[in-house]
Design a protein around this motif. Structure first.
Motif, PDB file in Angstrom:
ATOM      1  N   LEU A 333       0.827  -1.210   0.000  1.00  0.00           N
ATOM      2  CA  LEU A 333       0.000   0.000   0.000  1.00  0.00           C
ATOM      3  C   LEU A 333       0.860   1.258   0.000  1.00  0.00           C
ATOM      4  CD1 LEU A 333      -2.781  -1.087   2.524  1.00  0.00           C
ATOM      5  CD2 LEU A 333      -2.952  -0.950   0.041  1.00  0.00           C
ATOM      6  N   VAL A 334       1.964   1.236   0.707  1.00  0.00           N
ATOM      7  CA  VAL A 334       2.884   2.378   0.706  1.00  0.00           C
ATOM      8  C   VAL A 334       3.434   2.599  -0.705  1.00  0.00           C
ATOM      9  CG1 VAL A 334       5.146   3.163   1.490  1.00  0.00           C
ATOM     10  CG2 VAL A 334       3.513   2.244   3.131  1.00  0.00           C
ATOM     11  N   SER A 335       3.795   1.526  -1.371  1.00  0.00           N
ATOM     12  CA  SER A 335       4.322   1.636  -2.727  1.00  0.00           C
ATOM     13  C   SER A 335       3.276   2.227  -3.669  1.00  0.00           C
ATOM     14  CB  SER A 335       4.775   0.263  -3.227  1.00  0.00           C
ATOM     15  OG  SER A 335       5.258   0.331  -4.553  1.00  0.00           O
ATOM     16  N   ILE A 336       2.019   1.781  -3.525  1.00  0.00           N
ATOM     17  CA  ILE A 336       0.948   2.323  -4.365  1.00  0.00           C
ATOM     18  C   ILE A 336       0.781   3.816  -4.127  1.00  0.00           C
ATOM     19  CG2 ILE A 336      -1.552   2.271  -4.760  1.00  0.00           C
ATOM     20  CD1 ILE A 336      -1.485  -0.720  -4.186  1.00  0.00           C
ATOM     21  N   SER A 337       0.821   4.234  -2.866  1.00  0.00           N
ATOM     22  CA  SER A 337       0.666   5.646  -2.524  1.00  0.00           C
ATOM     23  C   SER A 337       1.793   6.485  -3.105  1.00  0.00           C
ATOM     24  CB  SER A 337       0.616   5.814  -1.003  1.00  0.00           C
ATOM     25  OG  SER A 337       0.597   7.175  -0.627  1.00  0.00           O
ATOM     26  N   GLN A 338       2.994   5.934  -3.148  1.00  0.00           N
ATOM     27  CA  GLN A 338       4.157   6.700  -3.584  1.00  0.00           C
ATOM     28  C   GLN A 338       4.269   6.831  -5.097  1.00  0.00           C
ATOM     29  OE1 GLN A 338       7.390   4.606  -1.706  1.00  0.00           O
ATOM     30  NE2 GLN A 338       7.291   5.814   0.175  1.00  0.00           N
ATOM     31  N   VAL A 339       3.821   5.804  -5.847  1.00  0.00           N
ATOM     32  CA  VAL A 339       4.122   5.789  -7.283  1.00  0.00           C
ATOM     33  C   VAL A 339       3.004   6.346  -8.152  1.00  0.00           C
ATOM     34  CG1 VAL A 339       5.598   3.769  -6.959  1.00  0.00           C
ATOM     35  CG2 VAL A 339       3.230   3.445  -7.697  1.00  0.00           C
ATOM     36  N   THR A 340       1.808   6.557  -7.619  1.00  0.00           N
ATOM     37  CA  THR A 340       0.712   7.003  -8.475  1.00  0.00           C
ATOM     38  C   THR A 340      -0.039   8.161  -7.846  1.00  0.00           C
ATOM     39  OG1 THR A 340      -1.267   6.273  -9.684  1.00  0.00           O
ATOM     40  CG2 THR A 340      -0.914   5.352  -7.486  1.00  0.00           C
ATOM     41  N   ASP A 341      -0.653   8.986  -8.714  1.00  0.00           N
ATOM     42  CA  ASP A 341      -1.461  10.097  -8.234  1.00  0.00           C
ATOM     43  C   ASP A 341      -2.958   9.783  -8.302  1.00  0.00           C
ATOM     44  OD1 ASP A 341      -1.967  10.152 -10.915  1.00  0.00           O
ATOM     45  OD2 ASP A 341      -1.085  12.114 -11.291  1.00  0.00           O
ATOM     46  N   PHE A 342      -3.320   8.548  -8.690  1.00  0.00           N
ATOM     47  CA  PHE A 342      -4.689   8.048  -8.702  1.00  0.00           C
ATOM     48  C   PHE A 342      -5.597   8.797  -9.676  1.00  0.00           C
ATOM     49  CE2 PHE A 342      -3.086   7.199  -4.372  1.00  0.00           C
ATOM     50  CZ  PHE A 342      -3.103   5.813  -4.423  1.00  0.00           C
ATOM     51  N   SER A 343      -5.011   9.435 -10.674  1.00  0.00           N
ATOM     52  CA  SER A 343      -5.829  10.069 -11.697  1.00  0.00           C
ATOM     53  C   SER A 343      -6.405   9.007 -12.620  1.00  0.00           C
ATOM     54  CB  SER A 343      -4.986  11.061 -12.501  1.00  0.00           C
ATOM     55  OG  SER A 343      -5.705  11.532 -13.620  1.00  0.00           O
ATOM     56  N   ASN A 344      -7.631   9.227 -13.095  1.00  0.00           N
ATOM     57  CA  ASN A 344      -8.245   8.274 -14.014  1.00  0.00           C
ATOM     58  C   ASN A 344      -8.352   8.825 -15.433  1.00  0.00           C
ATOM     59  OD1 ASN A 344     -10.135  10.147 -13.034  1.00  0.00           O
ATOM     60  ND2 ASN A 344     -11.857   8.826 -13.574  1.00  0.00           N
TER      61      ASN A 344
END
Length: 454
Positions: A333-344
């Motif tokens: 989850l930390v890796s997901i938070s760090q590598v993406t800005d969650f834009s669609n």
């Protein structure tokens, strides 16, 4: 009928993308042993050619060559011995499978099969058996009386197979250890995060498109149906964006990787800026819809394997295993938070909107990662305290925008635990972990308000 089934089987592989084919080949148990069988056939050809055509046996007498009778006896013994050890190894693999399915999750069996060590061990055993079997079949006393290359190679393969068997026992024991198993699954998930979310999608993402076409905002568009039922395993986002740029259309994915769709389910919607007809089938070719989920692009499926390990461990009264899996999920989850800005929103190289994905924010991944574990650990104060500690550890590395998501998750975890504290130490550890998280995420005021309510 057999030819039809073979043709259908081969077509299934020819229709796969390179990425999907690579994953399928690596996760199948037969591919590597087949390669070793080919190598063994080449080795048989070379050694028999040396003994029968070049008469290496006659040249190596009397110290290194074996006569026909002794060679025949040696190959006969090694054939049965190699077959026995191969069967025993396959039996050991089945035992490992049974243990994994019952104690952890049937979905992690593929990780053991896809292990290079497992496939190479089975390949060495299979190749060695084929070598001694073919050598036994082709040696001929009428051609030459003494052999050198064949018995020497067979002896070497027997020694190598025995060493490989010892290695495989150690490999299986090491793989059964929870730390090793969960670490492998974590690395698999991190590979998907870096491969799909970061390297493949982030270069095309933009934060928002307020000037998007009004038809897109109103939800109008042309639907393309899935055409076949199953799970969405793969999506070729890059090729889809390039094709959408050529056709000058904007596409919205109605479902994401890992979703199950029916044959008549609208898979995507597109809007076009002209009256030219669009060939819709070419966009369906960018999707791989199969009967089962895979880990090639599906980060949630990969996380769910660790979640199942934690849940099974809770059911088996094994909190240490559950805690190990929880920390591995936290790292993902930390890796997901760090590598993406969650834009669609994905754009082409001219900064035109081409692809709209399903909205996935950090809350979504956090719930899928720790929400199920929290549900099954609701009566276990100690494991729930570990969840709070993991959240605090995560918060120290998360992107600041995700602090509130972690804090809200922690508050919902803490609600209702007051009546479950059997000992004062449970309460102290629980609220200490919650206080540390509040400090990390700068929510001390909310923490004080929460204490007043309870």
């Amino acid at each position: 009928m057999k030819i039809y089934l073979l043709d259908k089987y081969l077509k299934k592989y020819t229709r796969m993308s390179e990425r999907e084919l690579t994953h399928t080949v690596k996760s199948n148990l037969w591919f590597t042993p087949v390669l070793y069988v080919f190598f063994s056939i080449i080795l048989v050809t070379l050694s028999l050619n040396g003994d029968l055509n070049f008469e290496l046996g006659d040249r190596m007498r009397p110290h290194f060559a074996l006569d026909y009778e002794l060679t025949l006896s040696l190959l006969s013994i090694l054939t049965s011995a190699t077959l026995t050890i191969t069967i025993f190894t396959f039996n050991l693999v089945l035992v490992v499978f049974t243990t994994f399915s019952g104690q952890f999750s049937p979905r992690i069996l593929k990780n053991f099969i896809a292990s290079k060590a497992t496939q190479r061990v089975l390949g060495i055993f299979t190749g060695s058996f084929i070598y001694v079997l073919l050598s036994l079949f082709f040696i001929n006393e009428r051609i030459t009386e003494y052999y050198f290359a064949v018995p020497l190679t067979a002896t070497f393969l027997a020694i190598f197979s025995m060493a490989t068997f010892i290695f495989f026992i150690n490999h299986a024991v090491a793989w059964l250890q929870v730390n090793q198993m969960t670490d492998d699954m974590k690395k698999e998930a991190l590979g998907i995060v870096n491969g799909t979310l970061k390297n493949e999608l982030d270069i095309y993402k933009v934060k928002d498109f307020n000037d998007a076409n009004a038809d897109i905002r109103d939800g109008k568009g042309i639907h393309i149906k899935a055409g076949s039922p199953g799970y969405i395993q793969l999506v070729d986002f890059i090729s889809m964006i390039k094709e959408a740029q050529i056709d000058d259309i904007t596409i919205k994915l109605e479902y994401t990787i890992g979703s199950y769709v029916f044959e008549t389910t609208p898979l995507l919607t597109y809007w076009k800026n002209h009256e030219i007809a669009i060939v819709e089938d070419k966009y369906l070719a960018f999707f791989s819809v199969r009967k089962k989920q895979t880990e090639v692009q599906d980060i949630e499926f990969s996380i769910n394997k660790l979640v199942e390990v934690a849940i099974r461990a809770l059911g088996n009264y094994d909190p240490k295993t559950a805690t190990t899996a929880i920390y591995q999920v936290g790292e993902i989850l930390v890796s997901i938070s760090q590598v993406t800005d969650f834009s669609n929103y994905l754009v082409d190289d001219e900064n035109n909107l081409r692809l709209i994905l399903q909205k996935r924010d950090f809350n979504h991944y956090l719930y899928n990662g720790l929400g199920y574990i929290r549900h099954y650990a609701k009566d276990n104060v100690i494991v729930s305290t570990e969840i709070l500690k993991v959240l605090d550890l995560m918060a120290k590395s998360l992107h600041p925008r995700d602090y509130q998501s972690v804090w809200d998750f922690a508050i919902h975890t803490a609600i209702g635990f007051e009546s479950l504290f059997l000992f004062e130490q449970d309460s102290q550890q629980f609220y200490l972990a919650l206080f540390n998280l509040a400090t990390t995420t700068d929510n001390l005021e909310d923490y004080e308000e929460f204490l007043k309510k309870i």
